[in-house]
Design an enzyme around this catalytic site. Structure first.
Site, PDB file in Angstrom:
ATOM      1  CG  ASN A   9      -1.720   1.244   1.376  1.00 47.07           C
ATOM      2  OD1 ASN A   9      -1.778   2.061   0.454  1.00 47.07           O
ATOM      3  ND2 ASN A   9      -2.357   1.415   2.521  1.00 47.07           N
ATOM      4  CE  LYS A  11      -0.070   3.232   4.712  1.00 40.69           C
ATOM      5  NZ  LYS A  11       0.113   3.277   6.152  1.00 40.69           N
ATOM      6  CG  HIS A  94      -5.626   2.082   5.317  1.00 40.92           C
ATOM      7  ND1 HIS A  94      -5.149   3.000   6.220  1.00 40.92           N
ATOM      8  CD2 HIS A  94      -4.644   1.159   5.158  1.00 40.92           C
ATOM      9  CE1 HIS A  94      -3.928   2.654   6.582  1.00 40.92           C
ATOM     10  NE2 HIS A  94      -3.594   1.544   5.954  1.00 40.92           N
ATOM     11  CD  GLU A  96      -2.610   5.533   6.798  1.00 39.20           C
ATOM     12  OE1 GLU A  96      -2.582   5.577   5.550  1.00 39.20           O
ATOM     13  OE2 GLU A  96      -1.703   4.996   7.478  1.00 39.20           O
ATOM     14  CD  GLU A 166      -3.200  -2.289   7.403  1.00 39.27           C
ATOM     15  OE1 GLU A 166      -2.165  -2.621   6.834  1.00 39.27           O
ATOM     16  OE2 GLU A 166      -3.747  -1.194   7.230  1.00 39.27           O
ATOM     17  N   GLY A 172       3.138   2.221  10.706  1.00 38.12           N
ATOM     18  CA  GLY A 172       4.145   3.256  10.517  1.00 38.12           C
ATOM     19  C   GLY A 172       4.894   3.631  11.784  1.00 38.12           C
ATOM     20  CB  SER A 212       5.739  -1.954  11.730  1.00 41.60           C
ATOM     21  OG  SER A 212       5.387  -0.611  12.036  1.00 41.60           O
TER      22      SER A 212
HETATM   23  P1  13P Z   1       3.356   0.335   7.514  1.00 43.04           P
HETATM   24  O1  13P Z   1       3.763  -0.979   6.894  1.00 43.04           O
HETATM   25  O2  13P Z   1       4.118   1.505   6.969  1.00 43.04           O
HETATM   26  O3  13P Z   1       3.330   0.255   9.005  1.00 43.04           O
HETATM   27  O4  13P Z   1       1.846   0.585   7.051  1.00 43.04           O
HETATM   28  C1  13P Z   1       0.913  -0.400   7.250  1.00 43.04           C
HETATM   29  C2  13P Z   1      -0.313  -0.054   6.491  1.00 43.04           C
HETATM   30  O5  13P Z   1      -1.054   0.848   6.875  1.00 43.04           O
HETATM   31  C3  13P Z   1      -0.590  -0.773   5.243  1.00 43.04           C
HETATM   32  O6  13P Z   1      -1.870  -0.497   4.788  1.00 43.04           O
END
Ligand code: 13P
Length: 252
Positions: A9, A11, A94, A96, A166, A172, A212
């Site tokens: 992903n 982003k 997601h 976010e 997640e 992150g 992560s």
């Molecule tokens: P990270 O792998 O950067 O922690 O992000 C996870 C994520 O939100 C994937 O959709």
């Protein structure tokens, strides 16, 4: 046997030039889709460019879409457009999107139905905040998200979609859930699916872990009984790292 699925992903990262460089770097080396599904979920304006250049074993996904076909929704992208340009997956719900764009469980459910209307495989996200984890409410909260997301779907549809667990506190942050913790919650999600759609469906549905994930921890995560792959943010941006992740899944 569930086929592992690794999805990057991206982003809001990469220009078109950077994305094309990534595709050229990996195309010859992505393992056969017979063993692992390898997906890159990229920003909408470059999806068509990536679809045109994807190798035989790579698939392209979007990171979001609207639940209606058309309309006066400035800035939104529709499922018929995604299907029309050859996109095959879409990330839905997601954390976010839920946190910054107020996406609700109801929106998520509408989007999942819309994905099926246009032959897109939804990667449906769920996961708790640190506060919920620390107050022991993880299983209950995630159950509610999963029940809402899957409402009104057929058994066949649920068998073919992908769920992604997640935990928000692991995204992150470099703070991964331990593989046991991730596996326990994912087992709980599988039992929610079993309660709603039966054992055959719950054994078929693939559930990823995200938060992560890196080449250094993917082997341990994938060694767990119920973790069928990963949804990866930061570590999917680098071509070598992405290849290490998809290759790790071949061994699962
Ligand atoms: P990270 O792998 O950067 O922690 O992000 C996870 C994520 O939100 C994937 O959709």
């Amino acid at each position: 046997m569930r086929k592992p699925i690794i999805a990057g992903n991206w982003k809001m990262h990469k220009t078109r030039d950077e994305a094309l460089q990534f595709i050229y770097n990996i195309n010859q080396n992505v393992p056969s889709s017979e063993f692992v599904e390898s997906v890159v979920c990229a920003p909408a304006p470059i999806l068509r460019d990536l679809v045109k250049r994807q190798g035989d074993s790579l698939r392209i996904g979007a990171q979001n879409m609207h639940y209606l076909d058309t309309g006066a929704y400035t800035g939104e992208v529709s499922a018929p457009l995604l299907e029309n340009i050859g996109v095959e997956y879409v990330v839905i719900g997601h954390s976010e999107r839920r946190a910054y764009y107020n996406e609700t469980d109801t929106d998520v459910n509408k989007k999942v139905h819309q994905a099926f209307n246009y032959n897109l495989v939804p990667i449906v996200c769920c996961g708790e905040s640190l506060e919920l984890r620390e107050s022991g409410q993880t299983d209950q909260f995630v159950k509610g998200q999963v029940e809402a997301a899957l409402k009104g779907l057929s058994k066949e549809q649920v068998s073919s979609l992908v769920l992604a667990y997640e935990p928000i506190w692991a995204i992150g942050t470099g703070r991964t859930a331990t593989s046991e913790m991730a596996n326990d919650t994912i087992k709980g999600i599988r039992s929610v699916v079993k309660g709603l759609f039966g054992e055959v469906v719950s054994e078929a549905v693939r559930i990823q872990y995200g938060g992560s994930v890196k080449p250094a921890n993917i082997d341990e995560l994938l060694s767990m009984s119920d973790i069928d792959g990963a949804l990866v943010g930061g570590a999917s941006l680098d071509s070598e790292s992405f290849l290490a992740l998809v290759n790790a899944a071949v061994k699962k």
